[in-house]
Design an enzyme around this catalytic site. Sequence first.
Site, mmCIF file in Angstrom:
data_model
loop_
_atom_site.group_PDB
_atom_site.id
_atom_site.type_symbol
_atom_site.label_atom_id
_atom_site.label_comp_id
_atom_site.label_asym_id
_atom_site.label_seq_id
_atom_site.Cartn_x
_atom_site.Cartn_y
_atom_site.Cartn_z
ATOM 1 N N HIS A 55 0.829 -1.207 0.000
ATOM 2 C CA HIS A 55 0.000 0.000 0.000
ATOM 3 C C HIS A 55 0.865 1.260 0.000
ATOM 4 C CE1 HIS A 55 -3.905 1.945 1.782
ATOM 5 N NE2 HIS A 55 -3.250 2.809 1.009
ATOM 6 N N ARG A 59 2.177 8.872 -6.360
ATOM 7 C CA ARG A 59 1.771 10.187 -6.899
ATOM 8 C C ARG A 59 2.107 10.434 -8.363
ATOM 9 N NH1 ARG A 59 -1.458 10.590 -2.674
ATOM 10 N NH2 ARG A 59 -0.498 11.352 -0.771
ATOM 11 N N HIS A 221 -5.365 -0.643 6.218
ATOM 12 C CA HIS A 221 -5.084 0.117 7.439
ATOM 13 C C HIS A 221 -6.131 0.019 8.558
ATOM 14 C CE1 HIS A 221 -7.628 2.743 5.109
ATOM 15 N NE2 HIS A 221 -6.660 3.201 4.359
ATOM 16 N N ASP A 287 1.033 2.516 3.732
ATOM 17 C CA ASP A 287 0.145 3.584 3.252
ATOM 18 C C ASP A 287 0.942 4.882 3.055
ATOM 19 O OD1 ASP A 287 -2.038 4.938 2.335
ATOM 20 O OD2 ASP A 287 -3.161 4.896 4.214
ATOM 21 N N HIS A 291 2.903 14.214 1.198
ATOM 22 C CA HIS A 291 2.466 15.553 0.778
ATOM 23 C C HIS A 291 3.608 16.489 1.150
ATOM 24 C CE1 HIS A 291 -1.683 14.197 0.236
ATOM 25 N NE2 HIS A 291 -1.627 13.617 1.419
HETATM 26 O O1 DOR Z 1 -4.681 9.954 4.560
HETATM 27 C C1 DOR Z 1 -4.785 9.405 3.458
HETATM 28 N N1 DOR Z 1 -4.068 9.831 2.420
HETATM 29 N N2 DOR Z 1 -5.640 8.409 3.316
HETATM 30 C C2 DOR Z 1 -5.900 7.859 2.125
HETATM 31 O O2 DOR Z 1 -6.681 6.961 2.036
HETATM 32 C C3 DOR Z 1 -5.256 8.387 0.908
HETATM 33 C C4 DOR Z 1 -4.021 9.073 1.240
HETATM 34 C C5 DOR Z 1 -3.503 9.926 0.111
HETATM 35 O O3 DOR Z 1 -3.527 9.472 -1.040
HETATM 36 O O4 DOR Z 1 -3.033 11.012 0.380
HETATM 37 ZN ZN ZN Z 2 -6.905 4.344 2.644
HETATM 38 ZN ZN ZN Z 3 -3.741 4.777 1.024
#
Ligand code: DOR
Ligand code: ZN
Ligand code: ZN
Length: 427
Positions: A55, A59, A221, A287, A291
């Site tokens: 996961h 980007r 998650h 995950d 950013h």
């Molecule tokens: O906090 C998150 N950011 N949860 C998600 O499911 C997607 C992810 C993102 O792509 O930034």
């Molecule tokens: Zn998610």
């Molecule tokens: Zn995710």
Amino acid sequence: MELVIEGNALIDKEIVKCCIGVEEGKIKAIKKILKGEKHHDFGDKLILPGAIDAHVHFRDPGLTHKEDFGTGTTSCAFGGVTCALDMPNTLPPVTNILALEEKARNADMKAFVDFGLFAGVSLNCDIEALAKSAVGYKIYLATTTGDMLIDDYKALEGIFKDINETEKPVSVHCEDEALMDRTLNPDSLRKYLKSRPNICEESGIKKVLNNRGNAKAHICHVSTSEGARLIENESITSEVTPHHLFLNSNSDIGALGKVNPPLRESKDQEALWNALSQGTIDIMASDHAPHTLDEKEQFETAAPGIPGVETMVPLMLYMVKQNKFQLERLVDAACKRPGEIFHLKKGRLAPGYDADIIMVDMRSEAEIKGKNLHSKCGWTPFEGFSAIFPRFTFVRGEVVIEDWELTGERGYGKMVIGNHMGMENKE
Ligand code: DOR
Ligand code: ZN
Ligand code: ZN
């Protein structure tokens, strides 16, 4: 043998001093003594399979100011992740075969380690067509970065049925939109948690349990004690992130800790550690959702998401060193089980498997620093945490990290799609 890697290897559940013989990128034999054209004698150092992170959000395309396949997979290599499965909420969203193949071509030119691509499910997408190139499917039951929300719960059953025909797994982000409190405008982690309470996850997981039919549903998650309890006796697979294990809504990291599902409370952390140890939660997945710091500045408007692909295995290796987590279970959760769930011949030190291997010197503790990591975002919520980074990383027998330095080649990483539909990997 073309290559022999010698050391203290974790073979199934035991650490044994042995030689791992590699031919054409695959493990060919594991014996006490093997001769190789190239021979790495790692002495008493630990040899483990590379991790599969099921996961990540790299980007690319469309949001490459946050990350791209080059920087994302460089982070992987440094963190001992030899294969990463990338989520479809990029731009354009990967909900059709053209977008999927375009992403594959682009990633193939940039990747340092192997990768797989998820296909996103939108209400009118062609699930069968996507099966050709996707490693699995992704369903979002909640609004998040990107635009792929399935809130028409009546459609879920049919979607799971169609996915089941492909025999591919489907990862689901489980948060029930209807139970969120939209009246709050959270300016702290505590309030953010209030706005997306534990019951959202419980209700989201129930929707999957009630509609999945025979589909291979995988819960992304898991973050709550309620969620962990709900799946305890179900034949469903699931994952937990490092941030839900190591952080909570009292962590002093402000908007850096804003993420969906939100950071919870210490009682949830405890339940997650237990569920992961016992195998109720099958795997660890980062995950990784980078950013930029600019996008994280102001809590109310900050983008949700936490980077973590580079620090996941190192944080856990340090837990192992502290006797707080079992090495066998870590390798099971980060390597072997994700390989099984996504049908990859990866994640195990066994003949026939890809020679994705890391070498770890358990004496080499390091302090995590955002500026030393390789994600484009340049920060980590685990600043100052102790960790053990792998010293060597091999992908299909090629050295990608040597003595904590990148030696791998851009574009070497290959796409995996999993041997679904009874197609055995030919050896
Ligand atoms: O906090 C998150 N950011 N949860 C998600 O499911 C997607 C992810 C993102 O792509 O930034
Ligand atoms: Zn998610
Ligand atoms: Zn995710």
